[in-house]
Design a protein around this motif. Structure first.
Motif, short mmCIF file in Angstrom:
data_model
loop_
_atom_site.label_atom_id
_atom_site.label_comp_id
_atom_site.label_asym_id
_atom_site.label_seq_id
_atom_site.Cartn_x
_atom_site.Cartn_y
_atom_site.Cartn_z
N THR A 122 5.00 6.46 4.55
CA THR A 122 5.44 7.69 3.87
C THR A 122 6.43 8.51 4.69
OG1 THR A 122 3.51 8.86 4.77
CG2 THR A 122 3.28 7.85 2.58
N ASN A 171 5.68 11.21 11.27
CA ASN A 171 6.04 10.94 9.88
C ASN A 171 7.45 11.38 9.51
OD1 ASN A 171 5.03 9.75 7.50
ND2 ASN A 171 4.81 11.76 6.54
N THR A 201 3.49 2.47 11.67
CA THR A 201 2.54 2.49 10.56
C THR A 201 1.69 1.23 10.50
OG1 THR A 201 4.07 3.85 9.25
CG2 THR A 201 2.33 2.70 8.04
N TYR A 202 2.30 0.09 10.74
CA TYR A 202 1.60 -1.18 10.49
C TYR A 202 1.29 -2.02 11.73
CZ TYR A 202 2.65 -0.19 5.65
OH TYR A 202 2.72 0.41 4.41
N ASP A 248 0.86 -1.18 0.00
CA ASP A 248 0.00 0.00 0.00
C ASP A 248 0.90 1.23 0.00
OD1 ASP A 248 0.90 0.52 2.67
OD2 ASP A 248 -0.63 -0.81 3.44
N ASP A 249 0.31 2.39 0.21
CA ASP A 249 1.09 3.63 0.17
C ASP A 249 1.10 4.33 1.53
OD1 ASP A 249 -1.54 4.36 0.29
OD2 ASP A 249 -1.49 5.70 -1.44
N LYS A 250 0.97 3.57 2.61
CA LYS A 250 0.87 4.18 3.94
C LYS A 250 2.23 4.54 4.54
CE LYS A 250 -3.42 1.77 5.20
NZ LYS A 250 -4.04 0.82 6.16
#
Length: 233
Positions: free
Chosen positions: A58, A76, A128-129, A54-56
């Motif tokens: 970043t 971030n 993030t995950y 995915d694009d998470k």
């Protein structure tokens, strides 16, 4: 004479630029530091996208020299330090634990303009995950250090890791054990994490101790296997 001088200056500039592209060393140029860190971190992000397609993820890199030296802000950004901006007290710490000013600078390059970049991106990846398990703890520091160790090995930085290991052994031998009787190191650092980060000797005991332990662990899988085991669910 002018042509010779111009050529010499050009050669010097080219040598300087080339030197500034070598990670795991002290950087004098903040632009080159951020550029190279970004190049490495972008490659890391591409390599781990295969585990979470995915694009998470970043997270980006910025120059921000603070007493924490290098850190993920929990949102971030990974903040990286420039040696010339480091507080005198922290420079004195690097000298004390390594034995000399030159070795202190070399340690800073190996770890803070080197190994810990991917360590912090490991924290960012977990944030993030696997957010519910990403709170500060001894175990999560160990996770980030393992991700970094395996990734640097994957991309061929074994010589640099060996230099880090040899220096970490030298430094660790000089650091007093802050863990009180009756507590494990895991319990102590998880419970007192914030306080530990305020004392470079205490925090270094945890970080360099983990580095040595992970480097010496012959049972570790490849980077890909480790990431699948911990994040691909």
């Amino acid at each position: 004479m002018k042509k010779i001088l111009s050529y010499s200056l050009l050669l010097l500039c080219l040598q300087t630029v080339k030197a500034q592209k070598k990670w795991f060393t002290i950087y004098q140029d903040s632009v080159a530091l951020v550029k190279e860190a970004t190049k490495i971190s972008e490659k890391f992000k591409k390599d781990v996208y295969k585990f979470k397609k995915d694009d998470k993820f970043t997270t980006t890199t910025i120059l921000n020299t603070t007493p924490y030296l290098i850190f993920f802000d929990g949102k971030n950004q990974v903040n990286i330090p420039l040696w010339s901006q480091v507080l005198p007290e922290l420079k004195a710490f690097t000298k004390e634990v390594t034995g000399s000013e030159e070795e202190g600078k070399r340690m800073f390059g190996l770890f803070f303009n080197g190994f810990y970049l991917i360590h912090e991106y490991g924290h960012a990846y977990q944030e993030t995950y696997d957010y519910k398990n990403s709170k500060v703890s001894y175990q999560n520091e160990h996770l980030a250090n393992t991700i970094a160790m395996l990734y640097w090995r994957k991309i061929g930085k074994k010589k640099e890791l060996k230099q880090c290991y040899e220096l970490a052994k030298t430094m660790f031998a000089k650091l007093p054990n802050p863990v009180p009787d009756g507590m494990t190191k895991e319990e102590y650092f998880t419970k007192n994490y914030e306080e530990a980060t305020q004392n470079p000797f205490v925090y270094a005991y945890m970080q360099f101790g983990q580095f040595i332990e992970i480097y010496e662990d012959q049972s570790l899988p490849s980077f890909e296997e480790y990431m699948k085991l911990n994040f691909q669910k």
